[in-house]
Scaffold this active site. Structure first.
Site, PDB file in Angstrom:
ATOM      1  N   ASP A  39      -1.960  -7.719  -6.414  1.00  0.00           N
ATOM      2  CA  ASP A  39      -3.143  -7.605  -5.551  1.00  0.00           C
ATOM      3  C   ASP A  39      -2.950  -8.608  -4.413  1.00  0.00           C
ATOM      4  OD1 ASP A  39      -6.790  -7.930  -5.961  1.00  0.00           O
ATOM      5  OD2 ASP A  39      -5.508  -7.757  -4.196  1.00  0.00           O
TER       6      ASP A  39
ATOM      7  N   ARG B 177      -1.391  -2.312  -6.489  1.00  0.00           N
ATOM      8  CA  ARG B 177      -1.921  -2.948  -7.695  1.00  0.00           C
ATOM      9  C   ARG B 177      -1.648  -2.138  -8.963  1.00  0.00           C
ATOM     10  NH1 ARG B 177      -7.795  -3.290  -5.113  1.00  0.00           N
ATOM     11  NH2 ARG B 177      -7.010  -1.232  -4.581  1.00  0.00           N
TER      12      ARG B 177
ATOM     13  N   GLY C  96      -0.296   7.873  -0.198  1.00  0.00           N
ATOM     14  CA  GLY C  96      -0.725   7.993   1.200  1.00  0.00           C
ATOM     15  C   GLY C  96       0.354   7.689   2.220  1.00  0.00           C
TER      16      GLY C  96
ATOM     17  N   GLY D 183       0.818  -1.213   0.000  1.00  0.00           N
ATOM     18  CA  GLY D 183       0.000   0.000   0.000  1.00  0.00           C
ATOM     19  C   GLY D 183       0.844   1.251   0.000  1.00  0.00           C
TER      20      GLY D 183
ATOM     21  N   TYR E 235     -15.421  -1.331   7.848  1.00  0.00           N
ATOM     22  CA  TYR E 235     -13.987  -1.080   8.055  1.00  0.00           C
ATOM     23  C   TYR E 235     -13.501  -1.405   9.466  1.00  0.00           C
ATOM     24  CZ  TYR E 235      -9.938   2.072   8.502  1.00  0.00           C
ATOM     25  OH  TYR E 235      -8.701   2.628   8.749  1.00  0.00           O
TER      26      TYR E 235
ATOM     27  N   SER F 224       2.089   2.994  -2.747  1.00  0.00           N
ATOM     28  CA  SER F 224       2.141   3.822  -3.970  1.00  0.00           C
ATOM     29  C   SER F 224       1.585   5.219  -3.706  1.00  0.00           C
ATOM     30  CB  SER F 224       1.331   3.155  -5.086  1.00  0.00           C
ATOM     31  OG  SER F 224      -0.047   3.063  -4.696  1.00  0.00           O
TER      32      SER F 224
ATOM     33  N   SER G 282      -4.915  11.821   2.762  1.00  0.00           N
ATOM     34  CA  SER G 282      -4.356  10.911   1.747  1.00  0.00           C
ATOM     35  C   SER G 282      -5.386  10.802   0.622  1.00  0.00           C
ATOM     36  CB  SER G 282      -4.123   9.523   2.352  1.00  0.00           C
ATOM     37  OG  SER G 282      -5.394   8.928   2.641  1.00  0.00           O
TER      38      SER G 282
ATOM     39  N   SER H  31      -3.802  -0.937  11.841  1.00  0.00           N
ATOM     40  CA  SER H  31      -5.196  -0.909  12.265  1.00  0.00           C
ATOM     41  C   SER H  31      -5.663   0.554  12.233  1.00  0.00           C
ATOM     42  CB  SER H  31      -5.304  -1.521  13.662  1.00  0.00           C
ATOM     43  OG  SER H  31      -6.650  -1.541  14.092  1.00  0.00           O
TER      44      SER H  31
ATOM     45  N   LYS I 106     -10.376  -3.901  10.956  1.00  0.00           N
ATOM     46  CA  LYS I 106      -9.204  -3.261  11.567  1.00  0.00           C
ATOM     47  C   LYS I 106      -9.027  -3.817  12.990  1.00  0.00           C
ATOM     48  CE  LYS I 106      -7.443  -0.520   8.464  1.00  0.00           C
ATOM     49  NZ  LYS I 106      -6.175  -0.893   7.808  1.00  0.00           N
TER      50      LYS I 106
END
Ligand code: NDP
Ligand code: VSD
Length: 326
Positions: free
Chosen positions: A73, A44, A23, A19, A166, A21, A201, A152, A170
């Protein structure tokens, strides 16, 4: 304990961040690269990964460092295993930062959105941690210098309306972290869990498009900070050896509501807060529920006012917006 504030020495180490790429993951990748680590980022979308690598390059510390990406992915187990195989060497630090949120009322979520919450927040971390630990276990090191880091949210400590897609997953990551912390003892791997509060982000911008107003009101005390600030807070606490990491004051306060057997940030402060909040949390909850009732009343009113007059005249059905008898 001797207070060593350089417990997160990653110079020359391999840091693998999912994750990353954009933020927070990208901010952490830049910070790790600026501290001398070799960095591999996973996501991805390849075009965004390529741009991210060029961005990270600007933070190079030495000519020997490497930065690269693998497009995958990793909510798919075989893809997570492919990533670990392609790195060619076991990561010293595995940051499972991939994740996303679709804040909506539960009744308005689609089953695909529900499934994507589990896939992008839980399966991405579960499969990467599983594949990563198997590789790390094959190359033991003498001291606690390696990390598996799960991401988390403060929403684990206090879950509320709008985050049903969500917060539960988490929360599962906290539990996974507690289990893995035990299981990583023989491999000298530290398992850290990050409970971030809001930060700006690309994902945060998107989630706010669907976030109910009541959700925004409740999470108000978690003022968004920049992703870079969030990354700096996280690395500073890793340097201090913390393993349960929050990134804002409200997160630190709420962490005392669910202490379990996890490592403490500040034993005395959190224990005192736990007692205080055990007494006063129901009062806060009463106030929150009052706001929620008003939120639904306002929605019903807005919906009934939105009904065309013609339909109102001919409409003998007296159910309100939510299909309840009014
Ligand atoms: N922003 C916030 O306020 C908060 C965020 N968090 C958590 O922090 C983490 C980072 O958040 P943020 O920076 O906002 O996230 P973003 O939505 O901005 O970025 C998410 C990253 O994860 C990647 N990703 C998503 N799904 C997958 C997948 N299945 N496989 C591989 N990569 C994937 C995305 O790339 P691509 O789509 O190309 O795959 C992207 O690089 C997340 O876990 C989030 O839940 C926690 C608290 C607060
Ligand atoms: C009993 C006393 C309770 C008082 C609680 C009041 C404050 C609650 C703040 C919750 C903040 C949640 C931030 C979630 C960030 C996140 O993960 C999303 N941005 C998704 O990305």
């Amino acid at each position: 304990m001797f207070w060593n504030s350089n417990q997160f020495n990653i110079d020359g180490k391999l840091v693998l961040i999912t994750g990353a790429s954009q933020g927070l993951g990208l901010a952490l990748a830049k910070a790790a690269f600026s501290r001398g680590a070799d960095v591999i980022i996973i996501a991805r979308r390849e075009a965004i990964l390529q741009a991210a690598v060029a961005d990270i390059e600007k933070f190079r510390l030495s000519t020997t460092q490497t930065v690269s990406y693998i497009a995958a992915d990793i909510s798919i187990a075989s893809e997570a295993e492919r990533v670990i195989a392609e790195t060619g060497r076991a990561p010293d630090v595995l940051m499972c930062c991939a994740g996303s949120s679709i804040p909506k009322l539960f009744i308005e979520l689609t089953t695909d959105e529900l499934t994507s919450g589990v896939a992008s927040n839980y399966f991405t971390a579960l499969y990467m941690a599983h594949a990563g630990l198997k590789a790390m276990a094959k190359s033991p090191v003498p001291s606690y210098s390696r990390h598996i880091i799960l991401f988390s949210s403060v929403a684990h400590f206090y879950s509320f309306i709008g985050y049903s897609q969500y917060a539960p997953v988490k929360s599962a990551l906290r539990s996974l972290g507690d289990c893995l912390r035990h299981e990583c003892i023989p491999y000298n791997i530290k398992v850290d869990v990050i409970f971030a509060g809001n930060f700006f982000s690309e994902g945060y911008t998107i989630e706010n498009l669907t976030k109910p107003e009541i959700t925004k009101k409740i999470e108000g005390p978690s003022e968004p900070i920049t992703a870079d600030e969030c990354a700096k807070k996280i690395i500073r606490q890793l340097d201090n050896g913390y393993q349960m990491i929050t990134t804002d004051f409200i997160g630190l306060v709420l962490s005392s509501m669910m202490l379990s057997g996890s490592p403490r940030i500040n034993y005395l402060a959190q224990t005192s807060l736990a007692i205080f909040l055990a007494i006063f949390a129901p009062v806060w909850e009463w106030l929150v529920i009052k706001d929620i009732r008003k939120f639904y009343e306002d929605r019903s009113m807005a919906a009934s006012e939105a009904v065309p007059l013609s339909a109102k005249d001919g409409n003998d059905d007296d159910t309100n917006y939510h299909g309840e008898e009014s």
